[in-house]
Design a protein around this motif. Structure first.
Motif, short mmCIF file in Angstrom:
data_model
loop_
_atom_site.label_atom_id
_atom_site.label_comp_id
_atom_site.label_asym_id
_atom_site.label_seq_id
_atom_site.Cartn_x
_atom_site.Cartn_y
_atom_site.Cartn_z
N UNK A 35 0.84 -1.19 0.00
CA UNK A 35 0.00 0.00 0.00
C UNK A 35 0.88 1.25 0.00
N UNK A 36 1.49 1.52 -1.15
CA UNK A 36 2.34 2.70 -1.32
C UNK A 36 1.90 3.41 -2.59
N UNK A 37 2.22 4.70 -2.71
CA UNK A 37 1.83 5.45 -3.92
C UNK A 37 2.33 4.79 -5.21
N UNK A 38 3.55 4.30 -5.19
CA UNK A 38 4.12 3.67 -6.39
C UNK A 38 3.25 2.49 -6.84
N UNK A 39 2.86 1.63 -5.92
CA UNK A 39 2.09 0.44 -6.26
C UNK A 39 0.62 0.79 -6.58
N UNK A 40 0.09 1.80 -5.92
CA UNK A 40 -1.30 2.19 -6.17
C UNK A 40 -1.50 2.73 -7.59
N UNK A 41 -0.43 3.28 -8.20
CA UNK A 41 -0.51 3.82 -9.56
C UNK A 41 -0.63 2.71 -10.61
N UNK A 42 -0.15 1.54 -10.30
CA UNK A 42 -0.12 0.45 -11.28
C UNK A 42 -1.47 -0.25 -11.36
N UNK A 43 -1.91 -0.51 -12.61
CA UNK A 43 -3.19 -1.20 -12.79
C UNK A 43 -3.06 -2.70 -12.60
N UNK A 44 -2.02 -3.30 -13.21
CA UNK A 44 -1.79 -4.74 -13.10
C UNK A 44 -0.29 -4.97 -12.94
N UNK A 45 0.24 -4.75 -11.72
CA UNK A 45 1.68 -4.92 -11.54
C UNK A 45 2.09 -6.38 -11.70
N UNK A 46 3.22 -6.56 -12.36
CA UNK A 46 3.76 -7.89 -12.63
C UNK A 46 5.10 -8.02 -11.91
N UNK A 47 5.28 -9.15 -11.24
CA UNK A 47 6.53 -9.41 -10.52
C UNK A 47 7.03 -10.80 -10.87
N UNK A 48 8.33 -11.01 -10.69
CA UNK A 48 8.91 -12.32 -10.96
C UNK A 48 8.58 -13.25 -9.79
#
Length: 174
Positions: A35-48
């Motif tokens: 729950x951070x501004x960086x992550x809230x901006x992403x619609x569908x974040x992808x991680x390894x």
């Protein structure tokens, strides 16, 4: 006399193993995102994906390799190719059977605690118990007196609850 058997389950076995092979990327569901501004901006974040997951087709193999490596690291020696997932610890005189995420450790009662401690150095394992469920079979220990007066330990393997559950499921589906 002096020997005992204990059983325990690995905690979320598959996710203890590292994912191997080709890189695998996943879309994080909203509840798993920081729950951070960086992550809230992403619609569908992808991680390894780094750890094996239950839905991954090779997770079982990754867990098996990880478990085998960790068990051998602490002195358990495989019995042989004809008995996969069965190990012996010569110093502690302990026999270990691993079936997927179910562990059964047998040997001198005074060495069992040390055996579990060694296994937990590289594996996350729930608390061990004497008796209980192992592979759908209830292990019930009791003491009996043999005809010659010798006191012996008896293990009854009771599969009634498993059988009852099978019949109930069949009845539900039929």
């Amino acid at each position: 006399p002096g020997n005992h058997v204990e059983i325990a389950d690995a905690e979320q076995a598959y996710v203890q193993a590292r994912l191997r092979g080709n890189a695998c990327w996943i879309c994080l569901p909203p509840e798993a995102r920081p729950d951070t501004p960086k992550w809230r901006k992403m619609k569908k974040p992808v991680v390894r994906l780094l750890q094996a997951l239950y839905a991954h087709p090779d997770s079982g193999t990754f867990w098996e390799v990880h478990c085998d490596t960790e068990v051998k690291k602490v002195g358990f020696i495989p019995i042989g190719p004809e008995w996969p997932s069965v190990y012996f610890h010569p110093e502690l005189q302990l026999l270990l059977v691993v079936y997927v995420d179910d562990f059964k450790l047998a040997g001198p009662k005074q060495n069992l605690k040390k055996g579990w401690s060694l296994l937990r150095q590289g594996l996350s394992i729930e608390p061990e118990k004497s008796g209980g469920m192992y592979l759908g079979c209830e292990h019930i220990y009791s003491r009996i007196t043999l005809p010659n007066g010798t006191l012996a330990t008896c293990c009854t393997w009771d599969m009634r609850s498993y059988s009852d559950a099978c019949v109930a499921r069949y009845t539900e589906l039929a």
